[in-house]
Design a protein around this motif. Structure first.
Motif, PDB file in Angstrom:
ATOM      1  N   GLN A  10     -16.820  20.531 -10.083  1.00  0.00           N
ATOM      2  CA  GLN A  10     -18.005  19.992 -10.784  1.00  0.00           C
ATOM      3  C   GLN A  10     -17.688  20.817 -12.214  1.00  0.00           C
ATOM      4  O   GLN A  10     -17.719  20.224 -13.233  1.00  0.00           O
ATOM      5  CB  GLN A  10     -19.514  20.572 -10.269  1.00  0.00           C
ATOM      6  CG  GLN A  10     -20.439  19.899 -11.311  1.00  0.00           C
ATOM      7  CD  GLN A  10     -21.717  20.497 -10.792  1.00  0.00           C
ATOM      8  OE1 GLN A  10     -21.933  21.618 -10.303  1.00  0.00           O
ATOM      9  NE2 GLN A  10     -22.864  19.736 -11.000  1.00  0.00           N
ATOM     10  N   PHE A  24     -19.462  13.276  -6.469  1.00  0.00           N
ATOM     11  CA  PHE A  24     -20.103  14.589  -6.378  1.00  0.00           C
ATOM     12  C   PHE A  24     -21.490  14.351  -5.681  1.00  0.00           C
ATOM     13  O   PHE A  24     -21.689  15.075  -4.528  1.00  0.00           O
ATOM     14  CB  PHE A  24     -20.335  15.346  -7.638  1.00  0.00           C
ATOM     15  CG  PHE A  24     -20.766  16.701  -7.711  1.00  0.00           C
ATOM     16  CD1 PHE A  24     -20.035  17.547  -6.927  1.00  0.00           C
ATOM     17  CD2 PHE A  24     -22.015  16.892  -8.064  1.00  0.00           C
ATOM     18  CE1 PHE A  24     -20.508  19.038  -7.030  1.00  0.00           C
ATOM     19  CE2 PHE A  24     -22.577  18.334  -7.878  1.00  0.00           C
ATOM     20  CZ  PHE A  24     -21.700  19.114  -7.525  1.00  0.00           C
ATOM     21  N   VAL A  25     -22.192  13.493  -6.101  1.00  0.00           N
ATOM     22  CA  VAL A  25     -23.355  13.583  -5.774  1.00  0.00           C
ATOM     23  C   VAL A  25     -23.567  12.845  -4.216  1.00  0.00           C
ATOM     24  O   VAL A  25     -24.052  13.138  -3.278  1.00  0.00           O
ATOM     25  CB  VAL A  25     -24.465  12.544  -6.630  1.00  0.00           C
ATOM     26  CG1 VAL A  25     -25.721  12.298  -5.962  1.00  0.00           C
ATOM     27  CG2 VAL A  25     -24.746  13.276  -7.875  1.00  0.00           C
ATOM     28  N   ILE A  56     -13.854  15.866 -10.499  1.00  0.00           N
ATOM     29  CA  ILE A  56     -14.610  15.053  -9.694  1.00  0.00           C
ATOM     30  C   ILE A  56     -15.557  14.208 -10.640  1.00  0.00           C
ATOM     31  O   ILE A  56     -16.090  14.666 -11.369  1.00  0.00           O
ATOM     32  CB  ILE A  56     -15.395  15.795  -8.362  1.00  0.00           C
ATOM     33  CG1 ILE A  56     -15.853  14.824  -7.228  1.00  0.00           C
ATOM     34  CG2 ILE A  56     -16.580  16.651  -8.993  1.00  0.00           C
ATOM     35  CD1 ILE A  56     -16.353  15.584  -6.178  1.00  0.00           C
ATOM     36  N   THR A  57     -15.810  12.864 -10.067  1.00  0.00           N
ATOM     37  CA  THR A  57     -17.020  12.127 -11.029  1.00  0.00           C
ATOM     38  C   THR A  57     -18.253  12.651 -10.466  1.00  0.00           C
ATOM     39  O   THR A  57     -18.303  12.881  -9.334  1.00  0.00           O
ATOM     40  CB  THR A  57     -16.805  10.675 -10.785  1.00  0.00           C
ATOM     41  OG1 THR A  57     -16.963  10.222  -9.211  1.00  0.00           O
ATOM     42  CG2 THR A  57     -15.258  10.277 -10.979  1.00  0.00           C
ATOM     43  N   LYS A  58     -19.144  12.166 -11.303  1.00  0.00           N
ATOM     44  CA  LYS A  58     -20.444  12.785 -10.839  1.00  0.00           C
ATOM     45  C   LYS A  58     -21.056  11.825  -9.583  1.00  0.00           C
ATOM     46  O   LYS A  58     -21.668  12.425  -8.733  1.00  0.00           O
ATOM     47  CB  LYS A  58     -21.376  12.217 -12.367  1.00  0.00           C
ATOM     48  CG  LYS A  58     -22.974  12.427 -11.776  1.00  0.00           C
ATOM     49  CD  LYS A  58     -23.379  13.429 -12.765  1.00  0.00           C
ATOM     50  CE  LYS A  58     -24.741  13.875 -12.510  1.00  0.00           C
ATOM     51  NZ  LYS A  58     -25.629  14.574 -11.830  1.00  0.00           N
ATOM     52  N   GLY A  81     -14.587  19.449 -13.749  1.00  0.00           N
ATOM     53  CA  GLY A  81     -14.621  18.251 -14.169  1.00  0.00           C
ATOM     54  C   GLY A  81     -13.328  17.479 -13.522  1.00  0.00           C
ATOM     55  O   GLY A  81     -13.031  16.134 -13.880  1.00  0.00           O
ATOM     56  N   LEU A 102     -16.687  22.473  -4.099  1.00  0.00           N
ATOM     57  CA  LEU A 102     -17.733  21.471  -4.676  1.00  0.00           C
ATOM     58  C   LEU A 102     -18.065  21.774  -6.390  1.00  0.00           C
ATOM     59  O   LEU A 102     -17.817  21.472  -7.228  1.00  0.00           O
ATOM     60  CB  LEU A 102     -18.767  20.860  -4.053  1.00  0.00           C
ATOM     61  CG  LEU A 102     -18.364  19.992  -2.823  1.00  0.00           C
ATOM     62  CD1 LEU A 102     -19.884  19.985  -1.850  1.00  0.00           C
ATOM     63  CD2 LEU A 102     -18.213  18.682  -3.281  1.00  0.00           C
ATOM     64  N   ARG A 103     -18.548  23.193  -6.245  1.00  0.00           N
ATOM     65  CA  ARG A 103     -18.934  24.000  -7.487  1.00  0.00           C
ATOM     66  C   ARG A 103     -17.900  23.849  -8.253  1.00  0.00           C
ATOM     67  O   ARG A 103     -18.043  23.642  -9.554  1.00  0.00           O
ATOM     68  CB  ARG A 103     -19.716  25.019  -7.054  1.00  0.00           C
ATOM     69  CG  ARG A 103     -20.061  26.094  -8.234  1.00  0.00           C
ATOM     70  CD  ARG A 103     -21.367  25.246  -8.973  1.00  0.00           C
ATOM     71  NE  ARG A 103     -21.678  25.927 -10.447  1.00  0.00           N
ATOM     72  CZ  ARG A 103     -22.192  25.202 -11.418  1.00  0.00           C
ATOM     73  NH1 ARG A 103     -22.338  24.027 -11.366  1.00  0.00           N
ATOM     74  NH2 ARG A 103     -22.591  26.032 -12.478  1.00  0.00           N
ATOM     75  N   GLY A 118     -28.668  16.961  -7.547  1.00  0.00           N
ATOM     76  CA  GLY A 118     -27.164  16.719  -7.815  1.00  0.00           C
ATOM     77  C   GLY A 118     -26.365  18.119  -8.270  1.00  0.00           C
ATOM     78  O   GLY A 118     -25.541  18.262  -9.303  1.00  0.00           O
ATOM     79  N   SER A 119     -26.843  19.260  -7.476  1.00  0.00           N
ATOM     80  CA  SER A 119     -26.350  20.479  -7.915  1.00  0.00           C
ATOM     81  C   SER A 119     -25.888  21.297  -6.977  1.00  0.00           C
ATOM     82  O   SER A 119     -26.334  21.379  -5.739  1.00  0.00           O
ATOM     83  CB  SER A 119     -27.280  21.024  -9.093  1.00  0.00           C
ATOM     84  OG  SER A 119     -27.956  22.093  -8.407  1.00  0.00           O
TER      85      SER A 119
END
Ligand code: F6R
Length: 612
Positions: free
Chosen positions: A424, A434-435, A429-431, A427, A420-421, A279-280
């Motif tokens: 992230q 994002f994933v 976008i929710t985790k 904050g 996306l980065r 998830g990164s």
């Protein structure tokens, strides 16, 4: 744009020079020439293609182990034999090849004319050649020194190589604003405007910097100075390019090969950056500037042409998920319109070639105002990559077809990763989301491969519409830039007039164009404003227009309305441009082939636009 090749070493120069010119054909040009020094310095040049030059020199003595060669894309003076490069000086003691534009050529020419110089061509290049000759004679200095002094008088951009009839042992090269690479072999040197003619001989290269001048000599190591006379130590780098990337690999055209490379080129753009499993997203090239991005009140994207279309997709992405205002500017407008730029702005410059003159100028302007500049470039070591504070390479591999295809999808991929980065980090976008997005993005190369699987439908559509005079492309939201890009692809390689429009704007003007002759490509994928776009299809059909719809697979509703339907795999709305662009690239390609157009080198176009 123009291409430069030069050679100095023990081998016969001509085959190397001609081979190099062929490698540079992709840049776009209208005449070609070569100068060889054996017992005397001879110049052969002609309007047309490299093959025409080869025919032209069939009967002549082509021996010589030192030479320079050029493909010219006309700026000053029409494309003809006389204006082609190399240019002799008046006494024929030196010959010179040049990429770029000498902006103050007119006063320099007048002054030289008062001193008795008579010009054969209409070019700015012949002016520079005679200026160097004049300085060498009047100031009694070496050729190297004369070139250096002359370049201090010149305003504009140049990459040049100069050969001296009396010196078979050295060449002089210099650059400002137009790239020049010196390949260093075991006992020889290869000079070129990009690395493509060099890669088959050596991987060790020196990229000249702006205002640097090099003495390339058989008997001594490479010597570099600035034009202000400061010694520089050459920095030798290793080329990472692969020779097979410069060949067609069984495809009929480079453009088709590059369209089909997209699953791989998109994967390469993500490699080491997208880690869906943990998830990164990590973008090493801009890691030191992430905080600037987080703190920025605004992002400004500058680019030209297809790269500008990628920038538009970027605008939707950044605003959608990272909640930051974005302005997307044509670099050519931005540089001249006195824009408001704050120190807190982050400017993202997008360029496949990394050499586009307008984009470079836009970067300079934004830098002067204190903004942070990030680059998205494909060509490693290019001028834009070096002019920006930091950046990320797209890693799409060399793009040889003049019409940009895989570079566009790689740019969009990189912008997606950046957005996306940033989302992230901010904050926004929710985790979970994002994933989910990372996992879906990882599936995109396979979905592009699926989109590419069959060309039957596209070929059928191309057959039907290849002779029309106009095309309209419509899309909304993320698909609006796709419509623009689809239209640009068609017009540049098939010479059919095509316009891209936001679908809802159709009724504010272009609808007047619609009749039974008018094909309208509508990108009507499932999400976002799908229902509204379907209404636009009906508006076109109500006026007897012909509709080619790009839809999400399984959509049966549009089949009943459109004349032709092309399906693409289902994905997240923000990733649709990466899929929807592909059939439009293919449509343009097949129409151009059926019309007998030169797909890889369309008329008048250049691969890297190094002049304004
Ligand atoms: C179109 C195309 C051009 C370029 C434009 C910018 O297919 O290739 O529109 O996108 O000239 O070039 P780069 O990206 O090299 O700055």
């Amino acid at each position: 744009m123009c291409g430069i090749v030069a050679y100095l070493g023990p081998k016969e120069a001509y085959p190397i020079l001609i081979n190099g010119l062929r490698r540079l054909e992709y840049r776009g040009y209208d005449s070609a020439g070569v100068a060889l020094l054996n017992d005397s310095l001879e110049v052969y040049k002609t309007k047309g293609k490299v093959a025409d030059l080869e025919n032209f020199v069939k009967e002549v003595d082509l021996r010589g182990t030192i030479g320079i060669a050029h493909t010219r894309w006309a700026t000053h003076g029409e494309p003809n034999d006389v204006n082609a490069h190399p240019h002799f000086s008046q006494s024929k003691e030196i010959a010179l090849i040049h990429n770029g534009i000498i902006e103050n050529y007119a006063p320099l020419r007048s002054e030289l004319e008062t001193r008795g110089y008579v010009f054969e061509s209409s070019t700015d290049t012949e002016v520079l050649t005679n200026l160097i000759e004049d300085i060498r004679k009047n100031e009694n200095v070496s050729l190297f020194e004369a070139v250096r002094i002359a370049l201090n008088q010149v305003i504009g951009a140049y990459a040049i190589v100069v050969i001296d009839a009396k010196d078979p042992n050295s060449l002089i090269a210099a650059r400002k604003g137009s790239p020049l690479v010196i390949g260093i072999g075991n006992d020889d040197y290869y000079i070129a405007s990009d690395a493509t003619p060099i890669i088959e001989y050596t991987r060790n290269v020196v990229y000249l910097d702006d205002e640097e001048i090099a003495l390339i000599s058989r008997s001594s190591d490479l010597k570099i100075k600035t034009i202000r006379n400061k010694e520089k130590t050459p920095y030798v780098q290793e080329l990472e390019m692969n020779l097979s990337a410069l060949e067609k690999g069984g495809f009929e055209h480079f453009m088709l090969k590059e369209i089909f490379e997209q699953p791989q080129s998109i994967r390469d753009s993500m490699r080491g950056r997208l880690h869906a499993d943990i998830g990164s997203v990590s973008l090493g090239g801009i890691i030191d500037y992430e905080q600037k991005l987080v703190n920025a009140k605004r992002i400004i994207i500058v680019a030209c042409g297809t790269s500008w279309h990628a920038g538009l997709v970027g605008e939707y992405l950044f605003e959608d998920i990272a909640r930051i205002p974005v302005e997307v500017e044509y670099a050519s407008e931005f540089r001249y319109r006195n824009p408001v730029i704050y120190e807190s702005d982050v400017v993202i410059a997008i360029s496949q070639s990394g050499e586009t003159a307008d984009t470079l100028a836009a970067i300079d302007l934004a830098k002067q105002k204190g903004a942070t500049i990030l680059g998205i470039c494909n060509v490693v070591g290019s001028s834009i990559a070096r002019a920006t504070h930091a950046g990320s390479y797209t890693h799409a591999g060399p793009e040889i077809g003049v019409a940009s295809t895989k570079a566009f999808t790689a740019q969009v991929t990189l912008l997606t990763l950046m957005a996306l980065r940033l989302a992230q980090l901010k904050g926004t976008i929710t985790k979970t989301r994002f994933v989910h997005l990372l996992n879906e993005l990882e599936r995109i190369p396979d979905k592009v491969a699926k989109t590419l699987q069959s060309s039957k439908k596209v070929i059928e559509i191309a057959e039907k519409y290849k002779d029309v005079r106009n095309f309209l492309y419509l899309g909304r939201g993320y698909n609006f830039p796709v419509a623009l890009e689809g239209a640009l692809k068609l017009k540049e390689i098939s010479y059919i007039h095509a316009e891209g429009y936001p679908a809802a704007e159709m009724k504010h003007g272009p609808i007047a164009l619609i009749d039974e002759e008018m094909p309208v490509v509508v990108i009507a994928t499932n999400k976002g404003t799908y229902d509204k776009v379907v209404s636009n299809i009906q508006e076109v059909k109500a006026r007897k227009g012909q509709v080619i719809a790009i839809v999400t697979e399984g959509n049966v509703a549009v089949y009943g309305m459109a004349d032709y339907v092309i399906e693409i795999p289902e994905t997240e709305e923000m990733f649709v441009p990466l899929l929807a662009t592909v059939p439009l690239q293919k449509l343009a390609y097949y129409i151009a082939v059926m019309r007998g157009c030169n797909v890889d080198q369309p008329r008048n176009l250049a691969k890297s636009v190094t002049v304004e």
